[in-house]
Design a protein around this motif. Structure first.
Motif, PDB file in Angstrom:
ATOM      1  N   ILE A   1       0.793  -1.227   0.185  1.00 23.15           N
ATOM      2  CA  ILE A   1       0.036  -0.213   0.029  1.00 23.15           C
ATOM      3  C   ILE A   1       1.029   1.150  -0.019  1.00 23.15           C
ATOM      4  N   THR A   2       2.031   1.230   0.709  1.00 23.23           N
ATOM      5  CA  THR A   2       3.004   2.470   0.542  1.00 23.23           C
ATOM      6  C   THR A   2       3.337   2.786  -1.021  1.00 23.23           C
TER       7      THR A   2
ATOM      8  N   GLU B   1      -7.331   6.592   3.899  1.00 22.21           N
ATOM      9  CA  GLU B   1      -5.779   6.777   4.108  1.00 22.21           C
ATOM     10  C   GLU B   1      -5.962   7.662   5.536  1.00 22.21           C
ATOM     11  N   THR B   2      -5.502   7.162   6.481  1.00 21.54           N
ATOM     12  CA  THR B   2      -5.527   7.906   7.944  1.00 21.54           C
ATOM     13  C   THR B   2      -4.424   8.752   7.950  1.00 21.54           C
ATOM     14  N   SER B   3      -3.316   8.670   7.069  1.00 17.56           N
ATOM     15  CA  SER B   3      -2.286   9.387   7.423  1.00 17.56           C
ATOM     16  C   SER B   3      -1.150   8.918   6.133  1.00 17.56           C
TER      17      SER B   3
ATOM     18  N   SER C   1       0.299   7.389   3.218  1.00 18.93           N
ATOM     19  CA  SER C   1       0.805   6.003   2.788  1.00 18.93           C
ATOM     20  C   SER C   1       0.374   4.941   4.152  1.00 18.93           C
ATOM     21  N   THR C   2      -0.455   5.372   4.781  1.00 24.31           N
ATOM     22  CA  THR C   2      -1.100   4.594   5.757  1.00 24.31           C
ATOM     23  C   THR C   2      -2.737   4.359   5.763  1.00 24.31           C
ATOM     24  N   TRP C   3      -3.149   3.236   5.419  1.00 24.43           N
ATOM     25  CA  TRP C   3      -4.542   3.095   5.074  1.00 24.43           C
ATOM     26  C   TRP C   3      -5.074   1.801   6.266  1.00 24.43           C
TER      27      TRP C   3
END
Length: 401
Positions: free
Chosen positions: A56-57, A112-114, A116-118
């Motif tokens: 995902i990154t 996406e919460t931040s 590259s973070t899902w």
């Protein structure tokens, strides 16, 4: 932005240069108790039928009809870890609880919460499966994803398969846990399951048929091409094959029984008994109408075989073959008896795999007519059947190196 995962199935994936490298087949997550699951990445199917992992990154954009990534993708085959969960393959159709009330999952959303973070943030559920009463709830309101369920159901996963080809669905089924694979197989209709079984490795075919009721297994075999059904029965025990043949409709079982009399690696064992067959009095227009049928495979639709009545195998005397290109060049009213290719001689059922392959390669053909000792047309061996037998037995289970 919320992305509903089931809607991602089949979405094209593009590299930084704008070239399409594959399609999304699933999303990989890690359950974390009551906390929203983290999204590890996506399962992407690249050609030829290889499933790889896209972290995902690396994803730089998810838009309508496209997923764009940066960097390079690792083409090593995806292997699911014990701590990972496939959203489409394993979460859809689960029965979970929302404040103690049972509901059925038909989709989940990730966000996406931040950078590259899902995470999985919301769950789409049916509060009443029969009335399709939908609701979207927060992940924190749901419990039960970590409970092993005896009967999960399959409607949501099958819906995500809707636009996929049978070969792609077969690849997805092969990668699912055995329990989930059987649930999906039982929920598919006979025709669709037959199409998928034709694309599965022999081991999966035997397992799935063995888990179905014998009457249902016979119905599925009836929907398969006679040559594919014969291949499956060749791999079963004699007792099981005889049981299923006895349960099939006599008209459907007859061509399969004939094919079973030939060794599987000969022209007789590989041939299809249902190519396009017409009498010499038929016209070019009638022939084109027959090969225009949507359910015909390209290799079968490439030519019309001409025989004396009856025009079902085994036919009357074999007269010859005419090819699709020739049909396009002649007036629609032309009789087939006048447009036969005189250069193509038929082969016999006892021709070996090597001999059939040499014949097709020598004459640049996609199908070979097969006749018996009485010059009756009994079937046609297509190039895809030959490839199935030339490749290693486990070719459907592994990606080319």
């Amino acid at each position: 932005m919320q992305i509903f995962v089931a809607r991602l199935a089949g979405t094209p994936v593009f590299d930084p240069a704008g070239d399409k490298i594959g399609r999304i087949r699933d999303v990989v997550t890690g359950l974390r108790g009551s906390r929203p699951p983290s999204v590890h990445g996506m399962v992407v199917e690249v050609q030829p039928r290889r499933r790889v992992f896209l972290p995902i990154t690396r994803v730089r954009g998810i838009e309508a009809g496209a997923v764009v990534f940066t960097g390079r993708i690792n083409v090593r085959r995806f292997e699911q870890r014990a701590t990972e969960t496939l959203v489409i393959g394993e979460m859809l159709d689960l029965t979970v609880s929302v404040y103690g009330r049972p509901v059925t999952v038909f989709d989940v959303a990730m966000a996406e919460t931040s950078p590259s973070t899902w995470e999985i943030t919301k769950v789409a559920v049916y509060r009443d499966k029969r009335r399709r009463d939908p609701a979207i709830v927060e992940w924190s309101e749901v419990s039960g994803f970590d409970i092993l369920q005896e009967d999960q159901g399959a409607a949501g996963l099958i819906a995500s398969f809707d636009s996929m080809r049978a070969a792609d669905i077969a690849g997805a089924l092969h990668d699912l846990p055995g329990k989930r694979r059987i649930e999906i197989a039982r929920a598919l209709d006979d025709e669709r399951l037959a199409e998928i079984l034709e694309e599965l490795p022999p081991g999966d075919q035997i397992t799935i048929l063995g888990m179905l009721e014998p009457e249902r297994a016979a119905d599925v075999l009836e929907e398969m091409g006679p040559d594919d059904a014969a291949d499956v029965l060749h791999d079963l025990s004699e007792e099981k094959a005889a049981e299923l043949l006895a349960l099939m409709e006599p008209r459907e079982a007859a061509p399969v029984r004939r094919l079973l009399t030939y060794p599987s690696d000969t022209a007789g064992g590989m041939m299809t008994t249902e190519p396009v067959i017409l009498p010499p009095s038929s016209t070019v227009a009638e022939a084109l109408a027959h090969i225009r049928q949507q359910d015909l495979l390209p290799a079968v639709a490439a030519q019309v075989f001409v025989t004396r009545p009856p025009n079902e195998t085994p036919t009357g005397a074999y007269l010859g073959v005419t090819h699709f290109q020739r049909l396009l060049r002649d007036p629609p009213s032309t009789l087939l008896g006048g447009v036969l290719d005189p250069s193509i001689d038929p082969i016999r059922p006892e021709f070996t795999l090597r001999e059939v392959a040499f014949y097709l390669a020598s004459y640049n053909l996609v199908a070979a007519p097969v006749v018996d000792e009485l010059n009756r047309f009994v079937g046609a061996v297509t190039v895809d059947d030959v490839l199935d037998h030339l490749l290693p037995e486990d070719w459907r289970e592994r990606s080319p190196s």
